[in-house]
Design a protein around this motif. Structure first.
Motif, PDB file in Angstrom:
ATOM      1  N   SER A 142       0.865  -1.225  -0.085  1.00  0.00           N
ATOM      2  CA  SER A 142      -0.015  -0.096  -0.127  1.00  0.00           C
ATOM      3  C   SER A 142       0.955   1.304   0.131  1.00  0.00           C
ATOM      4  N   THR A 143       0.364   2.185  -0.300  1.00  0.00           N
ATOM      5  CA  THR A 143       1.151   3.531  -0.575  1.00  0.00           C
ATOM      6  C   THR A 143       1.030   4.133   0.777  1.00  0.00           C
ATOM      7  N   ILE A 144       1.892   4.352   1.739  1.00  0.00           N
ATOM      8  CA  ILE A 144       2.035   4.837   2.905  1.00  0.00           C
ATOM      9  C   ILE A 144       2.393   6.208   2.888  1.00  0.00           C
ATOM     10  N   VAL A 145       1.789   7.189   3.337  1.00  0.00           N
ATOM     11  CA  VAL A 145       1.761   8.331   3.073  1.00  0.00           C
ATOM     12  C   VAL A 145       2.356   9.071   4.590  1.00  0.00           C
ATOM     13  N   SER A 146       1.509   9.023   5.332  1.00  0.00           N
ATOM     14  CA  SER A 146       1.779   9.582   6.785  1.00  0.00           C
ATOM     15  C   SER A 146       1.007   9.019   8.092  1.00  0.00           C
ATOM     16  N   THR A 147       1.509   8.506   9.021  1.00  0.00           N
ATOM     17  CA  THR A 147       0.762   7.497   9.882  1.00  0.00           C
ATOM     18  C   THR A 147      -0.135   8.690  10.649  1.00  0.00           C
ATOM     19  N   THR A 148       0.105   9.988  10.620  1.00  0.00           N
ATOM     20  CA  THR A 148      -0.677  10.900  11.259  1.00  0.00           C
ATOM     21  C   THR A 148      -1.956  11.335  10.427  1.00  0.00           C
ATOM     22  N   ILE A 149      -2.166  11.002   9.194  1.00  0.00           N
ATOM     23  CA  ILE A 149      -3.097  11.489   8.454  1.00  0.00           C
ATOM     24  C   ILE A 149      -4.189  10.126   8.651  1.00  0.00           C
ATOM     25  N   LYS A 150      -5.308  10.342   8.969  1.00  0.00           N
ATOM     26  CA  LYS A 150      -6.339   9.055   9.332  1.00  0.00           C
ATOM     27  C   LYS A 150      -7.319   8.899   8.246  1.00  0.00           C
ATOM     28  N   ASN A 151      -8.187  10.042   7.911  1.00  0.00           N
ATOM     29  CA  ASN A 151      -9.355   9.699   7.169  1.00  0.00           C
ATOM     30  C   ASN A 151      -9.295  11.156   6.180  1.00  0.00           C
ATOM     31  N   VAL A 152      -8.849  10.987   5.144  1.00  0.00           N
ATOM     32  CA  VAL A 152      -8.947  12.224   4.412  1.00  0.00           C
ATOM     33  C   VAL A 152      -9.387  11.904   2.949  1.00  0.00           C
ATOM     34  N   ASP A 153     -10.020  12.882   2.227  1.00  0.00           N
ATOM     35  CA  ASP A 153      -9.919  12.549   0.611  1.00  0.00           C
ATOM     36  C   ASP A 153      -9.235  13.654  -0.075  1.00  0.00           C
ATOM     37  N   VAL A 154      -8.588  13.183  -1.123  1.00  0.00           N
ATOM     38  CA  VAL A 154      -7.499  14.051  -1.780  1.00  0.00           C
ATOM     39  C   VAL A 154      -8.078  14.179  -3.239  1.00  0.00           C
ATOM     40  N   TYR A 155      -7.880  15.383  -3.795  1.00  0.00           N
ATOM     41  CA  TYR A 155      -8.632  15.630  -5.101  1.00  0.00           C
ATOM     42  C   TYR A 155      -7.392  16.302  -5.953  1.00  0.00           C
ATOM     43  N   GLY A 156      -7.060  15.806  -6.951  1.00  0.00           N
ATOM     44  CA  GLY A 156      -5.871  16.409  -7.766  1.00  0.00           C
ATOM     45  C   GLY A 156      -6.829  16.716  -9.298  1.00  0.00           C
ATOM     46  N   TYR A 157      -6.217  17.845  -9.626  1.00  0.00           N
ATOM     47  CA  TYR A 157      -6.986  18.580 -10.855  1.00  0.00           C
ATOM     48  C   TYR A 157      -5.968  18.729 -12.019  1.00  0.00           C
ATOM     49  N   ALA A 158      -6.452  18.197 -13.295  1.00  0.00           N
ATOM     50  CA  ALA A 158      -5.826  18.694 -14.532  1.00  0.00           C
ATOM     51  C   ALA A 158      -6.834  18.966 -15.774  1.00  0.00           C
ATOM     52  N   GLU A 159      -6.400  19.744 -16.594  1.00  0.00           N
ATOM     53  CA  GLU A 159      -7.312  19.925 -17.686  1.00  0.00           C
ATOM     54  C   GLU A 159      -6.811  20.245 -18.888  1.00  0.00           C
ATOM     55  N   ASP A 160      -7.610  20.147 -20.017  1.00  0.00           N
ATOM     56  CA  ASP A 160      -7.017  20.447 -21.324  1.00  0.00           C
ATOM     57  C   ASP A 160      -8.268  21.106 -22.096  1.00  0.00           C
ATOM     58  N   SER A 161      -8.166  21.298 -23.393  1.00  0.00           N
ATOM     59  CA  SER A 161      -9.333  22.027 -24.100  1.00  0.00           C
ATOM     60  C   SER A 161     -10.582  21.112 -23.813  1.00  0.00           C
TER      61      SER A 161
END
Length: 597
Positions: free
Chosen positions: A244-263
């Protein structure tokens, strides 16, 4: 424009809500949300609108609005209306209800299985998962760790104590502890279910800690075999956790949204982080039909993803805040630290997805596929130019009789039948394939030069080194040797020959290049054989019926239409001929064929 902007705007309140653009038939063609309906709708009638927005306004006859209590309600109502109405000018949203879930059934000795249907019976559902592979991986992991039942028996205490059930194969092969006959207590089974729920929530660390305590306890009690089994479970879980991708033991329950766009398109990547690890990922593509602000697109995307994937996280990491914020949710735009790293990861995923979609769409385009395939042919045959125009020649004769030839033309890898040509051999007598090939190649390209027609990049000769050399003589006479790539193909071993090279090349039998060359060669052979057959038939017809005095073209046509061939006419009885062409002509025909026999 079909509406009066001033009259429309004057009726709108300064409140949050949803507005609908409708055309002359009353169809909803666009749905939008607003913090302030009056300000948002009036913005459409300002100057310097895009072409897409102007096209929307030209088709709009009426604008309706719905007032709601707050901005969040406007966001959710807009999302639901878009999915229900599918307006022409809105972003394209497709409601996907086929995501799989993992169910822990509400029953004695609960079963654990994957499903795509949610039944509201008190069962626990985990997901939905955007990857079927992930579901299979988790189910396999659970099966490795715990011995669970898979049968559909109703395992009440009464049924078990009455001896209603018998053990099945799953018990004998060690996949189940047979709670159906009382060999496993419900308390022990439910403890396993509790650990499974923690695993599905992403809380693998707590399960490992619990198992370590049990392992030590078993070892102290000298139950070393049980301790080893628990250790094996710990190893399996640790390996799964490490993947699994371990990111930080202090982050418990979070949603992350990345954004990209083109025409015209926006891509929103979603990462679900639980107990410090990324446990779910999904990318949503939004196709914008009119110019939408990225803040609006992000808000629509977040609403859609949370609904689809049943997200309950109260904290959202975003690249920028959307135009409307959902009540009771905390939006974070990080600039440093672990949360910024998570946001960068989601953004990279969105960008990668965008590039993948572009590549996939370009490969789907027929022109792109054709160019890519022809590039393979060019490389395989070491050609200077892309073979967008290919021609192939084939000779056809039987013992030197009726010698003919055929030329087929392929453009962009496809047959161009209007350009196919037949040739009657004029200067060669007898079965001389080499001289016949020299004649038709010369005639073909001499005429193309006279008519100033574009020459092919590749010419294929159906035959070996002799026919290839003959074709090359003609190209040399016309000073075309350096302008056209010439090859010959020998059918037996599918050898490819180049002029002046005695050693052939062998293309991979599964390669596009060889398959295309074979297709063109076979098409030339088919086209040539059909022409030769027609000519033989014509010659045969001419040499018999056309030589009979008293039998004209119309009578000949009637005879062939009725009997089907000259041979059947010659074998027909006189009374049968009389029924078709009369007594006088029947006598002429019978007399002629009797003299020839």
């Amino acid at each position: 424009m079909l509406i009066d902007p001033k009259s429309i705007i004057s009726l709108l309140p300064d409140k949050p809500g949803v507005y609908q653009f409708m055309d002359t038939s009353g169809t909803i063609i666009y749905v939008g949300k607003a913090k302030n309906l009056k300000k948002r709708v009036s913005s459409y009638f300002s100057k310097n609108q895009s072409g897409k927005t102007n096209a929307l306004l030209k088709k709009t006859e009426q604008i309706r609005h719905i007032v709601v209590d707050n901005e969040s309600d406007a966001l959710f109502l807009e999302n639901n209306l878009i999915k229900k109405q599918q307006p022409r000018y809105n972003i394209l949203l497709k409601d996907d209800k086929t995501f799989p879930w993992i169910c822990i059934k509400n029953e004695p000795f609960p079963r654990v299985f994957s499903t795509r249907n949610i039944i509201k019976d008190g069962s626990f559902y985990f997901g939905p998962y955007t990857s079927g592979v992930m579901v299979k991986t988790l189910i396999t992991l659970i099966r490795q760790l715990y011995q669970l039942r898979t049968c559909s028996y109703t395992l009440t205490n009464e049924n078990i104590s009455s001896g209603k059930f018998k053990v099945c194969l799953e018990y004998h092969i060690g996949n189940c502890k047979a709670p159906c006959i009382g060999k496993q207590s419900e308390a022990e089974y439910l403890e396993n279910i509790k650990q499974i729920r923690d695993i599905l929530k992403g809380n693998i660390a707590s399960v490992i800690d619990h198992l370590k305590i049990l392992m030590v306890s078993c070892a102290r009690e000298l139950r070393f075999e049980d301790a080893q089994k628990i250790k094996d479970k710990i190893d399996i879980l640790s390996k799964y956790k490490s993947r699994s991708t371990i990111v930080s033991t202090t982050i418990k329950n979070v949603d992350v949204y990345g954004y990209a766009e083109d025409s015209g398109n926006a891509y929103i990547n979603y990462l679900k982080v639980s107990h410090g690890a990324v446990i779910q990922a999904f990318t949503l593509e939004l196709k914008s039909q009119i110019d939408e602000e990225k803040k609006s697109l992000l808000g629509i995307g977040i609403t859609e993803i949370r609904q689809r994937l049943n997200s309950d996280s109260g904290e959202l990491i975003v690249p920028f805040k959307p135009d409307i914020l959902i009540d009771k949710l905390k939006y974070i735009v990080p600039e440093i630290g672990d949360k910024k790293k998570l946001l960068d990861l989601a953004t990279r995923n969105a960008i990668y997805y965008k590039l993948e979609q572009k590549k996939r769409n370009s490969e789907k385009a027929p022109e792109a596929r054709t160019g890519k395939n022809l590039e393979k042919v060019r490389n395989d045959l070491h050609m200077p130019d892309l073979p967008v125009h290919i021609e192939c020649f084939d000779n056809s004769n039987i013992m030197g009789n009726n010698p003919v030839a055929a030329c087929v033309v392929f453009r962009n890898g496809k047959p161009s039948k209007k350009d196919y040509r037949h040739f009657n051999i004029k200067t060669v007598s007898g079965p001389d394939d080499f001289s016949s090939m020299e004649e038709i190649v010369y005639r073909r390209y001499n005429r193309m030069l006279d008519e100033n027609t574009n020459l092919p990049q590749l010419v294929i000769i159906d035959g070996g080194k002799g026919q290839l050399s003959s074709a090359m003589k003609s190209l040399e006479k016309l000073n075309l040797r350096e302008k056209i790539t010439l090859i010959g193909i020998v059918k037996k071993l599918e050898e490819i020959y180049f002029p002046g090279d005695s050693i052939p090349i062998y293309l991979d039998k599964n390669s596009y290049s060889l398959k295309l060359i074979q297709q063109i060669r076979n098409e030339a052979h088919r086209f040539g054989i059909n022409f030769h057959r027609d000519k033989r038939s014509s010659e045969m017809t001419k040499s018999s019926l056309d030589q009979i005095k008293g039998i004209g073209p119309k009578t000949k046509e009637v005879l062939l239409k009725h009997f089907g061939s000259v041979e059947k006419v010659s074998n027909a009885a006189q009374n049968d001929l009389e029924k078709v062409v009369g007594v006088r002509k029947a006598v002429i025909l019978t007399s002629y064929f009797e003299k020839r026999s």
